[in-house]
Write an enzyme that holds these catalytic residues in place. Structure first.
Site, PDB file in Angstrom:
ATOM      1  N   CYS A   1       0.847  -1.197   0.000  1.00 52.36           N
ATOM      2  CA  CYS A   1       0.000   0.000   0.000  1.00 52.36           C
ATOM      3  C   CYS A   1       0.888   1.254   0.000  1.00 52.36           C
ATOM      4  CB  CYS A   1      -0.989  -0.038   1.161  1.00 52.36           C
ATOM      5  SG  CYS A   1      -2.357   1.124   0.968  1.00 52.36           S
TER       6      CYS A   1
ATOM      7  N   HIS B   1      -3.515  -5.347   0.782  1.00 53.49           N
ATOM      8  CA  HIS B   1      -2.961  -5.810   2.059  1.00 53.49           C
ATOM      9  C   HIS B   1      -2.986  -7.338   2.111  1.00 53.49           C
ATOM     10  CE1 HIS B   1      -2.451  -1.963   4.111  1.00 53.49           C
ATOM     11  NE2 HIS B   1      -3.440  -1.565   3.339  1.00 53.49           N
TER      12      HIS B   1
ATOM     13  N   GLU C   1      -1.709  -9.182   4.264  1.00 49.40           N
ATOM     14  CA  GLU C   1      -1.660  -9.637   5.650  1.00 49.40           C
ATOM     15  C   GLU C   1      -3.031  -9.787   6.311  1.00 49.40           C
ATOM     16  OE1 GLU C   1      -1.348  -5.095   5.879  1.00 49.40           O
ATOM     17  OE2 GLU C   1      -0.810  -6.680   4.492  1.00 49.40           O
TER      18      GLU C   1
END
EC number: 6.3.5.2
Length: 183
Positions: free
Chosen positions: A73, A161, A163
């Site tokens: 990002c 993202h 994660e």
């Protein structure tokens, strides 16, 4: 053992990036973005997301090292901006569940996700012009540059993202980055 540092750019998911790597059995450390790169001994660097470019600390200096870099990002945006690309406000705005088309199977970071993947991404700001030497590797109907890479310099970026649980194949992105760091 491979060691990857996560450079904290004050993003809300940064701790999850470290956890995702640790869950893969990687030695990992979360470091403040004011840490000088010469103080770090690592096989790879993750530049985390964050709220804005005014708070990136020493993050640009990590692009000059020998270790592969993954920008997530804001991390991808700072790679683009520091190396001559352009970042601007996104038309879509905030977070969204997005279908991403993988346009390059040759990208060692995300090529294995082809032909598409579903991700959780913020589009408040986004890369609108790639820096010299970078290839476009993913796009969506929300954002023209969802991912980019420069394999010659081992620099990789994703707008999304990997994660977070909402990203379907996020673990595979980290596995692929780990493999890049081991080479």
């Amino acid at each position: 053992m491979t060691k990857i540092v996560v450079v904290d750019n004050h993003g809300q998911f940064t701790h999850l990036e470290r956890r995702a790597l640790r869950d893969l059995g990687v030695e990992t450390e979360l470091i403040d973005n004011e840490t000088p790169p010469e103080d770090i001994d690592a096989d790879g660097v993750v530049l985390s997301g964050g709220p804005d470019m005014d708070r990136i600390g020493n993050s640009p200096a990590y692009l000059e090292g020998d270790a592969p870099v993954l920008g997530i990002c804001l991390g991808m945006q700072l790679i683009a901006e520091e190396l001559g690309g352009r970042v601007d406000s996104g038309e879509y705005g905030g977070y969204a569940d997005v279908n991403v088309e993988i346009v390059s199977n040759d990208d060692p970071l995300i090529g294995s996700l082809a032909p598409e993947t579903r991700v959780w991404a913020s589009h408040a700001d986004e890369v609108v012009e790639l820096p010299d030497g970078f290839d476009l590797t993913a796009r969506s109907d929300v954002c023209d540059v969802e991912a980019m890479c420069d394999t010659d310099r081992d620099l990789y970026g994703v707008q999304w993202h990997p994660e977070v649980a909402h990203t379907e194949e996020g673990e595979e992105v980290f596995e692929n980055f780990l493999e890049i760091c081991r080479q």
